[in-house]
Design a protein around this motif. Structure first.
Motif, PDB file in Angstrom:
ATOM      1  N   UNK A  59       0.826  -1.214   0.000  1.00 15.52           N
ATOM      2  CA  UNK A  59       0.000   0.000   0.000  1.00 15.52           C
ATOM      3  C   UNK A  59       0.854   1.256   0.000  1.00 15.52           C
ATOM      4  N   UNK A  60       1.998   1.196   0.673  1.00 16.84           N
ATOM      5  CA  UNK A  60       2.868   2.367   0.746  1.00 16.84           C
ATOM      6  C   UNK A  60       3.687   2.517  -0.536  1.00 16.84           C
ATOM      7  N   UNK A  66      -5.327   7.705  -3.378  1.00 14.84           N
ATOM      8  CA  UNK A  66      -5.342   7.808  -1.916  1.00 14.84           C
ATOM      9  C   UNK A  66      -6.373   6.878  -1.293  1.00 14.84           C
ATOM     10  N   UNK A  67      -7.540   6.787  -1.886  1.00 12.81           N
ATOM     11  CA  UNK A  67      -8.587   5.951  -1.310  1.00 12.81           C
ATOM     12  C   UNK A  67      -8.230   4.470  -1.414  1.00 12.81           C
ATOM     13  N   UNK A  68      -7.661   4.037  -2.544  1.00 10.92           N
ATOM     14  CA  UNK A  68      -7.259   2.638  -2.725  1.00 10.92           C
ATOM     15  C   UNK A  68      -6.095   2.320  -1.797  1.00 10.92           C
ATOM     16  N   UNK A  72      -6.240  -0.620   1.013  1.00 11.77           N
ATOM     17  CA  UNK A  72      -5.244  -1.708   1.034  1.00 11.77           C
ATOM     18  C   UNK A  72      -4.464  -1.681   2.345  1.00 11.77           C
ATOM     19  N   UNK A  73      -4.143  -0.495   2.836  1.00 10.53           N
ATOM     20  CA  UNK A  73      -3.421  -0.383   4.107  1.00 10.53           C
ATOM     21  C   UNK A  73      -4.237  -0.894   5.281  1.00 10.53           C
ATOM     22  N   UNK A  74      -5.518  -0.511   5.331  1.00 10.70           N
ATOM     23  CA  UNK A  74      -6.385  -0.980   6.411  1.00 10.70           C
ATOM     24  C   UNK A  74      -6.581  -2.497   6.303  1.00 10.70           C
ATOM     25  N   UNK A  75      -6.779  -2.982   5.084  1.00 11.59           N
ATOM     26  CA  UNK A  75      -6.917  -4.425   4.879  1.00 11.59           C
ATOM     27  C   UNK A  75      -5.648  -5.159   5.328  1.00 11.59           C
TER      28      UNK A  75
END
Length: 145
Positions: A59-60, A66-68, A72-75
């Motif tokens: 994700x980084x 930004x939303x994707x 992905x980061x939260x997931x």
């Protein structure tokens, strides 16, 4: 209260007969299958944890909107947290899952284990906790400590 020598001998005979008659049941009673399952859950939890870290890094590093990137980061964080919980709850009490070994060197079932306690067992009295604490306090005060 320990078992008598006769009771211990009879228990060992029954144990040997059970092992000869149904080795799979004896293995389950010893806890070896539980150990294997706990070890497997720890390994799976570790793999899921690493996958979650990989999702966070992806994700980084990936050039996403930004939303994707946030999704992905939260997931990735949720996957990582789930893997950590799975691994840690499997390894919470390794001593409980390991078979108990008697003084003779053989592993027992752990449920009965020849009637010999491995550590001094604390017998619960019928009195409530606070009443026992107050009684101890009175005894200490009477001794002058």
């Amino acid at each position: 209260m320990e078992l008598s020598e006769e009771e211990l001998r009879m228990l060992e005979q029954m144990e040997r007969a059970l092992v000869e008659e149904d080795p799979k049941l004896a293995s389950t009673l010893r806890g070896t299958s539980f150990q294997r399952a706990a070890r497997r859950r720890m390994v799976i939890g570790g793999v899921v944890l690493v996958a979650g870290i990989g999702l966070l890094i992806a994700a980084v590093l990936l050039d996403l909107t930004a939303i994707v990137q946030t999704i992905v980061g939260v997931l990735g964080f949720v996957v990582m947290l789930g893997g950590a919980i799975l691994a840690l709850t499997s390894a919470r009490n390794p001593a409980a899952a390991s078979p108990k070994v008697r003084a003779s060197g053989r592993s027992g079932f752990g449920v009965v284990d020849g009637g010999r306690p491995h550590r001094p067992s604390r017998q619960r009295s019928g009195t409530p906790f606070m009443q026992r604490v107050e009684e101890r306090w009175r005894r200490r005060r009477d001794r002058g400590f």
